[in-house]
Design an enzyme around this catalytic site. Structure first.
Site, PDB file in Angstrom:
ATOM      1  N   VAL A 196       0.839  -1.204   0.000  1.00  0.00           N
ATOM      2  CA  VAL A 196       0.000   0.000   0.000  1.00  0.00           C
ATOM      3  C   VAL A 196       0.872   1.251   0.000  1.00  0.00           C
ATOM      4  CG1 VAL A 196      -1.963  -1.091   1.135  1.00  0.00           C
ATOM      5  CG2 VAL A 196      -0.177  -0.039   2.528  1.00  0.00           C
ATOM      6  N   ASP A 197       2.179   1.078  -0.080  1.00  0.00           N
ATOM      7  CA  ASP A 197       3.075   2.239  -0.084  1.00  0.00           C
ATOM      8  C   ASP A 197       3.809   2.315  -1.418  1.00  0.00           C
ATOM      9  OD1 ASP A 197       4.815   0.134   0.060  1.00  0.00           O
ATOM     10  OD2 ASP A 197       5.498   0.567   2.102  1.00  0.00           O
ATOM     11  N   ASP A 198       4.891   3.057  -1.475  1.00  0.00           N
ATOM     12  CA  ASP A 198       5.588   3.245  -2.741  1.00  0.00           C
ATOM     13  C   ASP A 198       6.734   2.258  -2.931  1.00  0.00           C
ATOM     14  OD1 ASP A 198       3.910   5.277  -3.613  1.00  0.00           O
ATOM     15  OD2 ASP A 198       4.944   6.726  -2.346  1.00  0.00           O
TER      16      ASP A 198
END
Ligand code: WTA
Length: 692
Positions: A561-563
């Site tokens: 859910v992050d980069d």
């Protein structure tokens, strides 16, 4: 109060049912939803009968005990290892709640042990000295080798003695940049034997990346090989190391000693550049040292290794693992997740340069006294049947790989598989990214002849070992689900406010309480450790992954859910690729997102703005890709460069990645509200530039 880091605030890919799920998640979930209703795949009665955990009831009983009495559960297991002195006073102590003070986790503190002793000497003393510890299969079919436990110990001791001789002692860092030769686990174990802290760098990383890691951990010695063959290609590793050492020296970190293993089948020493005084040939010095080396006894909480991994922002971070808890945890997870039996022959296709190779090529299996296959080559060389040829040659029983390889081989057709017997296979494993149900089924039906349970193991560099994984024989499986938590692990799914969700739900995957294998810090940056993992949802370890729990309690991982993106099972931060691109003199700005890729899982999609006066040409495009290859490594090369005369930004200048993801995946009808952009017109311009 604790602020949310940027990547959580922006919440790009919350896997909830509100229409904001990413496309990859949608594909995985969509397939999964259809499958899960009716499709339970039961282990055969024969498999369950002989399994270490043979029913859901038995799992539940063990799991319950592990949660209600972690100290009792883990100390009973730990007692099976050799401790020079038992831990005291507590089995563990932890604070993972940032509101109550600094995060601090200790397991078996005060216990004095050595992981190399437990992996080798202890197994030899138990009568397994003549058992094969390592099989080695080279790049070319027909190149092979093997070492028994006793022979492996001899080699480890010789290298350990050499390292001591050149001044490496307890707590010193050693960087290892070796391909998959037996010398790689040998080097790791030799460091562990003398209490040195190894930092293995995947030999696919560039000189720049290697230099960055050397500068951060300041090793006494760099251990490497002159070259490696991958399929038809020969890679001159020593040239990469030379550049890295020059770069580190320029930054004030001079390494005085580079120990080079001559990979004779690939490249001769005569063809390798040599710096006299600094470069030492392994074969010339190491065999001269004694094959007995006393063990350096260390505290359970003394560091074992550093492994650099990618985050959402900034430079790679040095994940720090300590000795005792990691030892107990990798051994136990290996044993149960693969239903390990002493007669097994185990093959994990991961490279020791990644966490999977640390925990499940070297430490976990050897601690169990297992026979492990180390493979130097590429899995579809000379043809896509190579894996199954190897399986038959060594009678491999446990085969552990990444979904990207499963998908790549699946495309080549079943004949490459079915022409081999594969009768020996018992359990299959998957790691690195969500395995989509169709790849799962192919793996299960074609590779495993519908006979071998699949352990879809969810975990991370930070977790040391498996957190959510099937235990073969215990549960019916659902294709694409990692099923249930390992013993001692309490996964929770939370919403954006950190509320725990109950029953059927989806959200952010966090873990309550510590487990023995969790990392203890980020090297030199405990604050970043707390900020990244323990502040986003106070009171929990935050994984960075999305997860859905179905009505039966099965877990379905939905991706980061992050980069951070997972490309062919290799973890990389979009920020790292962006900084490599921006380093290029023609690049003004870059924004990288992950997109679905049929084989790699995720592909790398880069939006690039060039500096004024430079034309957008194919030549520039090529040199940008080359810049990433040289800054990071070939595996991080963008699959697509999308010219971006402008990037969509908020009025405060923040790039709206959500919009870029939609453009990259051609979901133009889902762009959402673009009116908050400083210049909404850049969106149409970007769309126009799609195929230029
Ligand atoms: C992903 C690799 C779904 C996940 C061991 C995690 C998975 C990241 C699985 C860690 C799996 C790993 N199902 N996703 N079975 N295994 N991942 O640190 O996104 O290289 O956060 O560790 O890989 O990657 P790392």
């Amino acid at each position: 109060s604790v602020g949310l880091p940027r990547h959580v605030e922006s919440m790009p890919r919350l896997p909830s049912g509100n229409g904001r799920i990413s496309r990859l998640s949608a594909v995985v979930l969509g397939e999964a939803l259809a499958a899960e209703e009716n499709d339970l795949i039961f282990p055969s009665p024969e498999f369950s009968r002989d399994a270490l955990v043979s029913s859901p009831e038995q799992y539940r009983k063990m799991y319950k005990r592990s949660i209600e009495d972690p100290a009792g559960f883990w100390s009973e297991i730990a007692a099976q290892f050799y401790w020079k002195k038992r831990w005291s006073p507590d089995v563990y102590s932890e604070n993972i709640d940032v509101r109550k003070g600094p995060v601090k986790i200790e397991w078996f503190k005060g216990g004095i042990t050595n992981i190399c002793y437990n992996a080798l000497d202890r197994n030899i003393e138990a009568g397994n000295g003549d058992k094969v510890a390592l099989y080695w299969e080279g790049n070319e079919p027909g190149q092979d080798g093997q070492l028994t436990y006793a022979q492996l110990l001899d080699q480890v001791c010789q290298l350990a003695n050499y390292l001591k001789h050149v001044g490496v002692s307890k707590g010193d860092a050693v960087v290892i940049y070796l391909p998959m030769l037996m010398e790689l686990p040998i080097a790791m174990l030799a460091c562990a034997r003398i209490g040195a802290v190894h930092s293995v760098v995947f030999a696919g990383f560039s000189a720049e990346s290697l230099a960055q890691r050397i500068i951060d951990c300041k090793p006494k010695v760099v251990v490497c090989s002159n070259a490696v063959s991958r399929g038809a290609k020969v890679i001159n590793l020593k040239a990469i190391v030379d550049n890295a050492l020059a770069e580190s020296a320029n930054n004030g970190i001079a390494v005085d000693l580079c120990l080079v293993y001559e990979n004779q089948s690939t490249m001769k020493k005569e063809d390798t550049k040599w710096q006299d005084g600094r470069d030492i040939l392994w074969q010339e010095v190491v065999p001269q040292f004694p094959t007995k080396c006393p063990v350096e006894w260390v505290d359970a909480e003394d560091p074992l290794f550093l492994l650099y991994t990618s985050g959402s922002t900034g430079k790679p971070k040095g994940v720090l693992h300590t000795t005792g808890g990691y030892m107990v945890y990798t051994a136990t997870t290996f044993k149960y997740a693969f239903d390990y039996k002493p007669s097994d022959v185990y093959w994990c296709t991961a490279d020791c340069g990644w966490i999977t190779g640390h925990s499940y090529v070297t430490y976990g299996p050897l601690l169990n006294g297992a026979t492990v296959l180390v493979f130097e080559g590429a899995p579809s060389y000379p043809d896509p049947g190579r894996c199954w040829d190897i399986v038959d040659k060594y009678k491999v029983t446990l085969f552990y790989t990444a979904p990207t390889l499963v998908r790549a081989l699946m495309r080549e057709g079943d004949e490459y598989v079915t022409r081999y017997s594969r009768k020996s296979l018992r359990v299959l494993g998957s790691v690195g990214e969500p395995i989509n149900p169709s790849a799962w089924r192919w793996f299960y039906n074609v590779v495993g002849d519908s006979r071998c349970p699949i352990s879809d193991t969810w975990w991370q560099t930070e977790t040391g070992g498996f957190l959510i994984t099937p235990i073969p024989g215990a549960w019916p499986q659902k294709p694409g689900s990692a099923t249930f938590p390992f013993f001692g692990v309490q996964p929770v799914i939370v919403d954006e406010k950190g509320n725990e969700l109950e029953g059927e739900c989806s959200g952010y995957l966090c873990i309550k309480n510590s487990w023995p294998g969790i990392f203890r810090s980020l090297y030199g940056d405990h604050e970043r450790y707390e900020t990244t993992y323990f502040k986003p949802f106070a009171g929990y370890y935050f994984s960075g992954d999305g997860c859905r729990r179905d009505k039966d309690g099965y877990h379905w991982l939905t991706g980061r859910v992050d980069d951070v993106i997972n490309v062919s099972g290799h973890r990389i931060g979009t920020a790292e690729i962006e900084s490599a691109l921006v380093y290029h003199p023609h690049c003004a700005e870059a924004a990288v997102v992950g997109v679905d890729h049929p084989v790699k899982g995720q592909g790398i999609y880069a939006f690039v703005t060039l500096v004024d006066g430079v034309d957008y040409t194919d030549e520039v495009r090529k040199s940008l890709i080359l810049a990433v290859r040289t800054q990071i490594g070939a595996f991080a090369a963008p699959d697509k460069i999308h010219w971006a005369p402008g990037l969509p930004k908020t009025r405060s200048g923040k790039i709206m990645r959500r919009i870029l993801r939609k453009i990259a995946s051609k979901q133009l009808d889902e762009l959402g509200d673009i009116s908050t952009l400083a210049e909404p017109s850049v969106v149409n311009q970007l769309i126009e530039f799609t195929d230029r």
